[in-house]
Design an enzyme around this catalytic site. Structure first.
Site, PDB file in Angstrom:
ATOM      1  N   TRP A  90      49.251  39.796  38.928  1.00 59.54           N
ATOM      2  CA  TRP A  90      48.667  40.968  39.601  1.00 59.54           C
ATOM      3  C   TRP A  90      47.732  41.707  38.635  1.00 59.54           C
ATOM      4  CZ3 TRP A  90      48.721  46.164  38.409  1.00 59.54           C
ATOM      5  CH2 TRP A  90      48.244  47.026  39.396  1.00 59.54           C
ATOM      6  N   HIS A  91      48.121  41.720  37.352  1.00 64.42           N
ATOM      7  CA  HIS A  91      47.321  42.456  36.375  1.00 64.42           C
ATOM      8  C   HIS A  91      45.969  41.809  36.130  1.00 64.42           C
ATOM      9  CE1 HIS A  91      51.060  44.567  35.541  1.00 64.42           C
ATOM     10  NE2 HIS A  91      50.316  45.497  35.001  1.00 64.42           N
ATOM     11  N   GLY A  92      45.871  40.540  36.353  1.00 65.49           N
ATOM     12  CA  GLY A  92      44.573  39.905  36.143  1.00 65.49           C
ATOM     13  C   GLY A  92      44.652  38.423  36.406  1.00 65.49           C
ATOM     14  N   PHE A 115      42.149  45.856  37.381  1.00 61.66           N
ATOM     15  CA  PHE A 115      43.289  45.250  38.063  1.00 61.66           C
ATOM     16  C   PHE A 115      43.255  45.574  39.546  1.00 61.66           C
ATOM     17  CE2 PHE A 115      45.379  46.118  33.747  1.00 61.66           C
ATOM     18  CZ  PHE A 115      44.755  45.015  33.208  1.00 61.66           C
TER      19      PHE A 115
END
Lengths: 463, 74
Positions: A322-324, A463
């Site tokens: 999800w963060h990247g 993000f």
């Protein structure tokens, strides 16, 4: 539009004034806030406004659909699939195509598969998560359906938290849309402290650490000595905390001035005495979202230790993604998940370190895990770890006192007893409205004076 | 809340008066709004010219310089 800019200040003052004018007219107030949020978002790229409106429309229609027995499953499955697909296409398409292309390299099937380059819309992960949570909460009966489209559109687009959180829950925010609380002296005092603290953390601590130590070292990690690499690692740990929690503080503060309350998103995370405790203190709104909409539906703590361990690793790996869209984020999430699973095993055997040793160990683990998170690729990660663990006789590093000073300030922010917030709020609450405004203005002016030239984007925007 | 908002707007005006040409720089950094942009820039330049005629000091610049020197920032 970024918070610490003159452009935003002028924009926010206009919104604040308009909010006061239409305060007693709910329809106008909602319309004004939606319009302001769309202006705020369109300032980045007006094309993506259509995407956000589309996401809001899906959430609104699905919310109505899941309340009708005949349409419930169809509405839920279709809307969640559409929302996840939208996120997937905009955020992960390039990553998967590139990874697939690299996989085929050296085989007879090698192809250039990067057909199109997709720009990542700012804040897409945040507003899609809010849309998903709205549909699921209505479906579970946790939130009454909103037939009025403006309520759902405002919930998804409300500008203070639109691009980098906190991820607001419908159950908490929707009732406030109908009855916002006029900010009294105490609320204004808290808002002022949060805004000034957030600006200081972002514009002074995070931005200077980024420029003075983190970016230069991560740009050329080869051959750095141990002290410099350690300073860069610590610097990034403080930078990302001050950057992201700074944004959250400002968002909570400006929402408070408009009459809306958000939950706290950070709680001095580097005081955590376990990885579980770290995730209870870091990006709290995301941690609870992942717990409620991913971990528990996947099975959560139900079943044996092995089963729940696998679920926690899977959940955290997805949280990393999800963060990247990158293997480094995947690795970061996976190791955090594995750490949480191992920690559970220790807890089950009643094994515990002394408190301060536990805080230190957790801090070191978290800092080391920020290395792959910050590094551009595995090569950079490896070079940083080599520098961190190569004893070179502690070669003197040319690091200014300012760098260590900023890192120390970051630590102080983390260990300062939270009573200071309540006490400062109590003192500022006694001041009349005009004095409070002057304090806010002087504070902002001073922080802008101490800050660097130019505007550094917030880390979590990507993000 | 009305008094709070009005005071904040007044403070913005004072900050503009005592901040040299930084507000003008910020206007040029704004998102391109087409014709609206031209009108805003025209108005701000007009205001900046009036301000310049008052000969007010750049207090913001002086504070900035001192802070950066004392704290070793920059």
């Amino acid at each position: 539009m970024v918070f610490p800019t003159l452009q935003f200040i002028v924009f926010f003052f206009c919104v604040l004034a308009l909010n006061g004018m239409v305060w007693s007219r709910p329809v106008w107030r909602k319309a004004m806030l939606i319009a302001a949020s769309y202006v705020f978002y369109a300032a980045w790229d007006v094309r993506f406004l259509a995407l956000m409106i589309g996401v809001s429309l899906i959430a609104w229609l699905a919310g109505i659909g899941v309340t009708k027995p005949a349409l419930r499953t169809f509405s839920k499955v279709t809307s969640i699939t559409l929302l996840i697909l939208t996120l997937g296409v905009f955020k992960y398409f390039n990553f998967f195509m590139l990874s697939f292309s690299q996989l085929l390299e050296g085989t007879a099937f090698a192809r250039d598969l990067q057909w199109i380059s997709i720009i990542l819309p700012v804040g897409i992960s945040f507003y899609i998560f809010q849309a998903i949570s709205y549909v699921m909460d209505v479906d579970r009966g946790d939130v009454p359906v909103r037939r009025n489209a403006t309520d759902v559109f405002l919930f998804i687009s409300f500008f203070p938290q639109l691009v980098a959180g906190p991820i607001v829950r419908a159950a908490h925010f929707l009732p406030q849309i109908d009855n916002p609380k006029a900010p009294d002296r105490a609320a204004r005092a808290l808002a002022i402290i949060l805004i000034l603290m957030g600006l200081f953390k972002k514009m002074v601590v995070a931005n200077y650490l980024s420029v003075l130590i983190v970016d230069p070292v991560y740009a050329l990690p080869d051959g750095q000595n141990m002290i410099t690499a350690t300073a860069a690692m610590l610097g990034y740990a403080i930078q990302i905390y001050c950057d992201f929690s700074g944004y959250s503080d400002i968002a909570i503060g400006i929402a408070l001035l408009l009459g809306y309350e958000f939950h706290r998103n950070f709680n001095q995370p580097y005081r955590a005495h376990s990885l579980r405790n770290f995730w209870q203190r870091w990006h709290i709104s995301l941690s609870t979202w992942i717990r409620d909409y991913l971990y528990i539906p996947l099975g959560g703590n139900v079943g044996g230790a092995l089963r729940s361990g696998i679920i926690v690793v899977l959940t955290m790996t997805l949280a990393g993604l999800w963060h990247g869209a990158g293997w480094n984020f995947l690795l970061w999430g996976f190791v955090h998940g594995a750490g949480l699973a191992v920690e559970r095993m220790f807890r089950a055997r009643n094994f515990a370190l002394p408190y301060w040793l536990a805080v230190f160990v957790v801090f070191v683990i978290v800092c080391l895990l920020w290395v792959p998170f910050r590094a551009a690729d595995f090569y950079e990660t490896k070079a940083m770890f080599t520098a961190l663990f190569t004893l070179d006789g502690f070669a003197p590093a040319e690091l200014s006192a300012t760098i260590w000073g900023l890192i120390a300030v970051g630590f102080v922010i983390n260990i300062l007893p939270m009573q200071w917030l309540g006490r400062s709020q109590a003192i500022l609450s006694h001041a009349p409205a005009s004095v409070q405004a002057v304090i806010l203005a002087i504070g902002v002016w001073g922080i802008f004076a101490a800050a660097q030239d130019g505007v550094a984007p917030f880390i979590y925007f990507q993000f | 809340m009305k008094r709070f908002t009005i005071t904040l707007i007044a403070c913005l005006a004072v900050a503009w008066l005592l901040s040299g040409e930084r507000f003008l720089d910020s206007v040029f950094e704004m998102v391109d709004l087409g014709q609206v942009d031209d009108i805003i820039i025209e108005r701000v330049i007009w205001l900046e010219e009036r301000k310049a005629s008052l000969g007010l000091p750049d207090v913001f610049g002086a504070i900035r310089q001192s802070l950066h020197n004392v704290l070793g920032l920059g």
